[in-house]
Design a protein around this motif. Structure first.
Motif: not given
Length: 551
Positions: A114-116, A153-157, A181-186
């Motif tokens: 969020q910050m960067f 990945k930051w866009r995803l977060l 199973r959610f944050l590390e899902a591909t």
């Protein structure tokens, strides 16, 4: 010999000519032979597609359901750490600390994302000088992480932050399934479906945690160090001097940590009045928490708060009628010699020469424990919610409830059933239930009221349906016969409303029409016609169903 040879060759030639002549015609008339291998492959592909669809649906549902279970487990862990329950074992504490480390790692990623998240911000951070010394080693390392981070990945977060909000993310990070199973899902498709499902349940997840007084922002030493790191990185970004002290003051810590204020209106800020989660319900839109109340009948009745009780309470000062018919001259819950043995421990009763009582001291909790060992009992992980403007409060399952599983005892205030008393102690029969008992002559009759109008548990809010998912069942448990709610032969899936059959007399006696809206409903006009035989589906087809039937 030559003649014989010619004859044989002629016969073979004739057969060959015959087969050649009719071969094409014969094949055109016959159905083509089935290619079983091809059919099997096609079937596998079709089943694979269907299986993949069901796998995705079940996977998404299981993820959301597991978050409720993990939050419930985290609440219990916090209680044990605080000394309000048995303390954690060494192995449990190690598992908890490992889970906390993973949660903080993900939390750090979210906050950095969020910050960067913009390239301009990262470039400015990369160019900013960092003071020398061991004190700033973590700042230098943190800057390197930010400038080398994977942008996608930051866009995803940031998408997750925008969709769920910080409060729900902070709650969900306590769930191992959410992290792994959610944050590390591909799988992009799985991620989209799961994020949408979480979006639909975010108010419910927040309500679940808040109503259980879950401290999802419990500060740890590692999190305080993260606050210092993020503060110093932000100082580099803004060009302000980095504080030399290692500690971060309380105001800055509050600003750096996630926002702990709930978005759901209605909860008291100080936590007072949150004694039990089943004393609150969530509004239909999910934006307001409402303290449950009850309005007794009568001209000067005042609104009263409804409280949760685990066990029924027998009101004193009542005279039980027809006591001469009973084996035991006491309240009608006590089981007699012709009743079933205790279903919690199989104890048949007291020994010879004793007053007939159960030899055991089992409670409904013992019954639940025994049935849980057989896989037939699941807990009270349910949500009270305003399901419909007319039906009002309903109960939604937050876990899968298998067929034939015992859910809970129907608790309330117990007092005698009088023939002239039709609407109970509170002159309102909304929740009133009449329990039966077996007489000494073997007959069964109505014996007492269970009235959860003011004091009861979540089972009082189960709505009626003409296709119910549960039943009222009498269990012999310890010294007493108790009324419980049990799932019927079909399991109740996660997110489904739990329903029960109130019985035809409930609607006839009160002059009400059934509003369950089931196609097979025969009580949709019970307030006008007691012996109705027309289903709601037939009424729709013939054009005389009420307007609310299609809501």
């Amino acid at each position: 010999m030559a003649t014989n040879t010619d004859t044989t060759e002629s016969k073979a030639s004739s057969e060959h000519a015959h087969n050649t002549r009719y071969k094409g015609v014969s094949e055109k008339k016959r159905k083509p032979s089935l290619d079983w291998d091809d059919l099997e492959e096609r079937g596998k592909r079709r089943r694979g597609k269907e299986g993949e669809k069901w796998r995705r649906r079940n996977s998404v549902t299981h993820l959301v359901a597991s978050i409720y279970a993990d939050v419930e487990a985290a609440v219990e862990t916090q209680r044990r750490i605080a000394g309000q329950a048995p303390i954690l074992t060494q192995e449990e504490r190690l598992d908890y600390e490992s889970s906390e480390d993973m949660r903080l790692d993900h939390l750090r990623e979210f906050r950095l994302a969020q910050m960067f998240s913009s390239p301009k911000t990262r470039n400015r951070l990369r160019a900013a000088p960092v003071p020398r010394g061991r004190r700033f080693d973590s700042v230098r390392a943190g800057r390197d992480v930010v400038t080398r981070a994977v942008v996608d990945k930051w866009r995803l977060l940031n998408t997750i932050i925008d969709t769920l909000g910080w409060v729900v993310i902070a709650i969900c990070l306590h769930s191992a399934n959410f992290r792994t199973r959610f944050l590390e899902a591909t799988d992009a498709v799985d991620f989209t479906e799961r994020l949408e499902k979480l979006r639909l349940h975010k108010e419910s997840i927040e309500f679940f945690a808040k109503s259980r007084q879950f401290d999802w922002l419990e500060v740890t030493t590692e999190q305080e160090e993260q606050d210092v790191l993020l503060r110093d990185l932000n100082c580099l970004l803004t060009g302000t001097a980095i504080p030399k002290e290692q500690e971060i003051n309380e105001d800055e810590a509050e600003d750096a940590r996630l926002n702990a204020d709930t978005k759901i209106a209605g909860f008291p800020n100080d936590g007072a009045g949150l004694d039990h989660p089943h004393e609150w319900k969530l509004s239909a839109d999910g934006l307001t928490a409402v303290r449950l109340t009850f309005l007794p009948g009568g001209g000067r009745a005042t609104l009263q708060l409804q409280s949760n009780i685990e066990h029924s309470v027998v009101l004193p000062g009542h005279r039980w009628p027809d006591r001469k018919k009973w084996i035991l001259k006491e309240e009608p819950r006590y089981r007699a010699e012709f009743d079933e043995s205790c279903e919690a421990c199989n104890d048949p009763g007291a020994g010879e020469g004793k007053k007939w009582r159960a030899g055991c001291q089992c409670s409904v909790n013992n019954l639940k424990t025994r049935l849980a060992a057989d896989g037939a009992y699941f807990g009270d992980r349910v949500e009270l919610r305003n399901v419909h403007p007319i039906l009002g409060t309903g109960v939604r399952a937050l876990q899968r409830l298998p067929a034939h599983s015992l859910l809970a005892e129907y608790t309330g205030e117990i007092y005698p059933l009088y023939k002239t008393q039709q609407r109970g102690k509170y002159k309102n029969s909304t929740y009133l239930y009449c329990q039966t008992r077996r007489l000494s002559n073997g007959e069964i009759e109505n014996a007492m009221n269970i009235d959860p109008s003011i004091h009861g548990n979540w089972t009082r809010f189960i709505n009626h349906s003409c296709r119910p998912k549960t039943d009222f069942v009498l269990y012999s448990c310890g010294e007493k016969i108790v009324t419980c709610v049990k799932v019927r032969k079909r399991a109740i899936e996660f997110g489904e409303e739990i329903t029960i059959d109130y019985g035809k007399s409930y609607f006839e006696n009160q002059g009400l029409a059934c509003r369950c809206r089931e196609d097979a409903c025969r009580l949709w006009n019970a307030d006008k016609m007691k012996d109705n035989r027309t289903t709601l589906r037939q009424a729709r087809q013939e054009g005389f169903a009420p307007d609310w039937a299609d809501d």
